[in-house]
Design a protein around this motif. Structure first.
Motif, PDB file in Angstrom:
ATOM      1  N   ARG A  73       0.886  -1.206   0.060  1.00  0.00           N
ATOM      2  CA  ARG A  73       0.073  -0.016   0.042  1.00  0.00           C
ATOM      3  C   ARG A  73       0.951   1.197  -0.027  1.00  0.00           C
ATOM      4  NH1 ARG A  73      -5.233  -1.740   1.664  1.00  0.00           N
ATOM      5  NH2 ARG A  73      -5.189  -3.968   2.244  1.00  0.00           N
ATOM      6  N   MET A  74       0.977   1.907  -1.341  1.00  0.00           N
ATOM      7  CA  MET A  74       1.841   3.078  -1.265  1.00  0.00           C
ATOM      8  C   MET A  74       1.106   4.092  -2.183  1.00  0.00           C
ATOM      9  SD  MET A  74       5.644   1.810  -1.767  1.00  0.00           S
ATOM     10  CE  MET A  74       5.364   0.607  -3.123  1.00  0.00           C
ATOM     11  N   PRO A  75       1.189   5.405  -1.865  1.00  0.00           N
ATOM     12  CA  PRO A  75       0.786   6.117  -2.888  1.00  0.00           C
ATOM     13  C   PRO A  75       1.245   6.388  -4.421  1.00  0.00           C
ATOM     14  CG  PRO A  75       2.091   7.552  -1.338  1.00  0.00           C
ATOM     15  CD  PRO A  75       2.005   6.128  -0.950  1.00  0.00           C
ATOM     16  N   GLY A  76       0.751   6.743  -5.139  1.00  0.00           N
ATOM     17  CA  GLY A  76       1.358   6.804  -6.640  1.00  0.00           C
ATOM     18  C   GLY A  76       1.285   5.504  -7.100  1.00  0.00           C
ATOM     19  N   ILE A  77       2.216   4.563  -7.490  1.00  0.00           N
ATOM     20  CA  ILE A  77       2.344   3.435  -7.997  1.00  0.00           C
ATOM     21  C   ILE A  77       2.536   2.388  -6.674  1.00  0.00           C
ATOM     22  CG2 ILE A  77       3.570   1.656  -9.386  1.00  0.00           C
ATOM     23  CD1 ILE A  77       4.182   3.876 -11.455  1.00  0.00           C
ATOM     24  N   ASP A  78       1.533   1.449  -6.618  1.00  0.00           N
ATOM     25  CA  ASP A  78       1.460   0.883  -5.473  1.00  0.00           C
ATOM     26  C   ASP A  78       2.297  -0.554  -5.801  1.00  0.00           C
ATOM     27  OD1 ASP A  78      -0.053  -1.125  -6.940  1.00  0.00           O
ATOM     28  OD2 ASP A  78      -1.771  -0.650  -6.066  1.00  0.00           O
ATOM     29  N   GLY A  79       2.495  -1.264  -4.648  1.00  0.00           N
ATOM     30  CA  GLY A  79       3.698  -2.420  -4.660  1.00  0.00           C
ATOM     31  C   GLY A  79       3.003  -3.618  -5.707  1.00  0.00           C
ATOM     32  N   LEU A  80       1.707  -3.664  -5.769  1.00  0.00           N
ATOM     33  CA  LEU A  80       1.151  -4.567  -6.713  1.00  0.00           C
ATOM     34  C   LEU A  80       1.640  -4.273  -8.003  1.00  0.00           C
ATOM     35  CD1 LEU A  80      -0.425  -7.060  -7.329  1.00  0.00           C
ATOM     36  CD2 LEU A  80      -2.445  -5.669  -7.403  1.00  0.00           C
ATOM     37  N   THR A  81       1.446  -3.069  -8.574  1.00  0.00           N
ATOM     38  CA  THR A  81       1.616  -2.812  -9.780  1.00  0.00           C
ATOM     39  C   THR A  81       3.371  -2.828 -10.220  1.00  0.00           C
ATOM     40  OG1 THR A  81      -0.159  -1.353 -10.035  1.00  0.00           O
ATOM     41  CG2 THR A  81       1.557  -0.990 -11.398  1.00  0.00           C
ATOM     42  N   ALA A  82       3.951  -2.476  -9.330  1.00  0.00           N
ATOM     43  CA  ALA A  82       5.391  -2.292  -9.243  1.00  0.00           C
ATOM     44  C   ALA A  82       6.089  -4.153  -9.135  1.00  0.00           C
ATOM     45  CB  ALA A  82       6.139  -1.898  -8.080  1.00  0.00           C
ATOM     46  N   THR A  83       5.201  -4.963  -8.567  1.00  0.00           N
ATOM     47  CA  THR A  83       5.656  -6.275  -8.775  1.00  0.00           C
ATOM     48  C   THR A  83       5.370  -6.846 -10.009  1.00  0.00           C
ATOM     49  OG1 THR A  83       5.421  -6.541  -6.229  1.00  0.00           O
ATOM     50  CG2 THR A  83       5.155  -8.452  -7.584  1.00  0.00           C
ATOM     51  N   GLU A  84       4.420  -6.551 -10.482  1.00  0.00           N
ATOM     52  CA  GLU A  84       3.792  -7.204 -11.755  1.00  0.00           C
ATOM     53  C   GLU A  84       4.748  -6.477 -12.790  1.00  0.00           C
ATOM     54  OE1 GLU A  84      -0.982  -7.523 -11.168  1.00  0.00           O
ATOM     55  OE2 GLU A  84      -0.278  -5.735 -11.901  1.00  0.00           O
ATOM     56  N   THR A  85       5.088  -5.413 -12.964  1.00  0.00           N
ATOM     57  CA  THR A  85       6.024  -4.800 -13.834  1.00  0.00           C
ATOM     58  C   THR A  85       7.475  -5.430 -13.632  1.00  0.00           C
ATOM     59  OG1 THR A  85       4.883  -2.690 -13.790  1.00  0.00           O
ATOM     60  CG2 THR A  85       7.082  -2.740 -14.525  1.00  0.00           C
ATOM     61  N   LEU A  86       7.883  -5.647 -12.365  1.00  0.00           N
ATOM     62  CA  LEU A  86       9.231  -6.194 -12.240  1.00  0.00           C
ATOM     63  C   LEU A  86       9.369  -7.597 -12.721  1.00  0.00           C
ATOM     64  CD1 LEU A  86      10.734  -5.081  -8.860  1.00  0.00           C
ATOM     65  CD2 LEU A  86      11.270  -4.448 -11.143  1.00  0.00           C
ATOM     66  N   ARG A  87       8.064  -8.431 -12.500  1.00  0.00           N
ATOM     67  CA  ARG A  87       8.118  -9.833 -12.921  1.00  0.00           C
ATOM     68  C   ARG A  87       8.184 -10.163 -14.444  1.00  0.00           C
ATOM     69  NH1 ARG A  87      11.090 -12.586  -9.814  1.00  0.00           N
ATOM     70  NH2 ARG A  87      10.156 -14.353 -10.860  1.00  0.00           N
ATOM     71  N   ARG A  88       7.636  -9.084 -15.268  1.00  0.00           N
ATOM     72  CA  ARG A  88       7.459  -9.213 -16.616  1.00  0.00           C
ATOM     73  C   ARG A  88       8.997  -8.904 -17.275  1.00  0.00           C
ATOM     74  NH1 ARG A  88       2.517  -6.811 -15.904  1.00  0.00           N
ATOM     75  NH2 ARG A  88       3.411  -4.732 -16.513  1.00  0.00           N
ATOM     76  N   THR A  89      10.042  -8.307 -16.599  1.00  0.00           N
ATOM     77  CA  THR A  89      11.183  -8.046 -17.020  1.00  0.00           C
ATOM     78  C   THR A  89      12.040  -9.378 -17.217  1.00  0.00           C
ATOM     79  OG1 THR A  89      12.276  -7.613 -14.856  1.00  0.00           O
ATOM     80  CG2 THR A  89      11.231  -5.800 -16.222  1.00  0.00           C
ATOM     81  N   GLN A  90      13.054  -9.222 -17.921  1.00  0.00           N
ATOM     82  CA  GLN A  90      14.391 -10.362 -18.092  1.00  0.00           C
ATOM     83  C   GLN A  90      15.064 -10.337 -16.723  1.00  0.00           C
ATOM     84  OE1 GLN A  90      16.594  -9.816 -21.388  1.00  0.00           O
ATOM     85  NE2 GLN A  90      17.280 -12.107 -21.654  1.00  0.00           N
ATOM     86  N   GLU A  91      15.197 -11.683 -16.367  1.00  0.00           N
ATOM     87  CA  GLU A  91      15.974 -11.881 -15.073  1.00  0.00           C
ATOM     88  C   GLU A  91      15.542 -10.917 -14.064  1.00  0.00           C
ATOM     89  OE1 GLU A  91      19.963 -11.889 -15.989  1.00  0.00           O
ATOM     90  OE2 GLU A  91      19.944 -13.294 -17.424  1.00  0.00           O
ATOM     91  N   PRO A  92      14.287 -11.057 -13.449  1.00  0.00           N
ATOM     92  CA  PRO A  92      13.574 -10.106 -12.315  1.00  0.00           C
ATOM     93  C   PRO A  92      14.427 -10.555 -11.131  1.00  0.00           C
ATOM     94  CG  PRO A  92      12.169 -11.404 -13.098  1.00  0.00           C
ATOM     95  CD  PRO A  92      13.297 -11.773 -13.995  1.00  0.00           C
ATOM     96  N   PRO A  93      14.368  -9.585 -10.074  1.00  0.00           N
ATOM     97  CA  PRO A  93      14.724  -9.787  -8.748  1.00  0.00           C
ATOM     98  C   PRO A  93      13.757 -10.766  -8.211  1.00  0.00           C
ATOM     99  CG  PRO A  93      14.169  -7.671  -8.933  1.00  0.00           C
ATOM    100  CD  PRO A  93      14.185  -8.046 -10.305  1.00  0.00           C
ATOM    101  N   GLU A  94      14.044 -11.341  -7.024  1.00  0.00           N
ATOM    102  CA  GLU A  94      12.532 -11.919  -6.432  1.00  0.00           C
ATOM    103  C   GLU A  94      12.111 -10.738  -5.450  1.00  0.00           C
ATOM    104  OE1 GLU A  94      11.785 -14.735  -6.547  1.00  0.00           O
ATOM    105  OE2 GLU A  94      13.506 -15.899  -7.647  1.00  0.00           O
ATOM    106  N   VAL A  95      10.782 -11.004  -5.482  1.00  0.00           N
ATOM    107  CA  VAL A  95       9.935  -9.898  -4.799  1.00  0.00           C
ATOM    108  C   VAL A  95       9.395 -10.429  -3.629  1.00  0.00           C
ATOM    109  CG1 VAL A  95       8.151  -8.451  -4.844  1.00  0.00           C
ATOM    110  CG2 VAL A  95       9.519  -8.629  -6.757  1.00  0.00           C
TER     111      VAL A  95
END
Length: 233
Positions: A73-95
């Protein structure tokens, strides 16, 4: 978080150096507390902090963390959206998602998106350190039993019938043996337990799990457990 010191257990981070961690939370006090706890472990390095999900992609690109501790729960871009974005990248970090509630619809959505697990913000410092080590070593920090408990308390959109049909369709891509392994993963069994039950060596079980993840386009065992649960719904 309690005042206990961080665990002094064995170092299990990457052989190339300390486990690099990015902390993402809009509360500066929480970030400071997490940094203090994790900074006391010799095998963990805090590479950056962020107060909003919008800061995450550039920081990940700049610092290449192994693990991201992500507030939901964060203002602006929340953690869920950020997680989804990261996990779609190549070689993403663990979240690993951070929450104050164990029954949170957003936590379940983050797990479906590929998060390796979740931690409550009142976790003991020693447990936090060990959780980071486990995730960096490729182990999810959420048992399927806890996942099922979470599912029974929340709904994350889309009817269970729709998810069930999709899950059964995906599991249909697997061989009979792979489905047996996937079912055992969904029951929360370890590789050793699965090996004993199905008369396989642990390396063979690991190979099956890897093939399952590849065939189904999943990131980790937690997602396999969720899929098995959905298929049985």
């Amino acid at each position: 978080m309690t005042a206990d010191g961080p665990s002094t257990g064995p170092i299990t981070g990457p052989s190339t150096g300390p486990i690099k961690v990015l902390i993402v939370d809009d509360d500066a006090m929480v970030r400071a507390g997490l940094s203090m706890i994790l900074g006391g472990a010799a095998d963990i390095e805090i590479v950056a902090e962020a107060g909003d999900g919008a800061e995450v992609p550039p920081l990940v690109g700049a610092h290449r963390p192994d693990v991201v501790l992500m507030d939901i729960r964060m203002p602006g871009i929340d953690g869920l959206t950020a997680t989804e974005t990261l996990r779609r990248t190549q070689e993403p970090p663990e979240v690993v998602v951070l929450t104050t509630f164990h029954a949170d619809a957003q936590v379940l959505r983050a797990l479906r998106a590929g998060a390796a697990g979740f931690l409550l913000k009142d976790i003991a410092p020693g447990d936090l350190v060990q959780a980071i080590r486990k995730v960096a070593a490729g182990e999810p920090i959420l048992s399927p039993v806890v996942t099922r408990q979470l599912i029974t308390h929340v709904s994350d959109g889309g009817g269970p019938g729709e998810r069930g049909e999709r899950a059964r369709r995906l599991l249909g891509r697997l061989s009979e043996r792979e489905r047996e392994v996937a079912t055992a993963v969904g029951q929360g069994k370890s590789n050793a337990d699965i090996g004993r039950e199905l008369y396989m060596s642990v390396p063979t079980v690991k190979a099956h799990v890897s093939r399952i993840l590849t065939k189904l386009g999943l990131n980790n065992r937690v997602q396999v457990a969720l899929l098995v649960y959905d298929a049985a719904s």
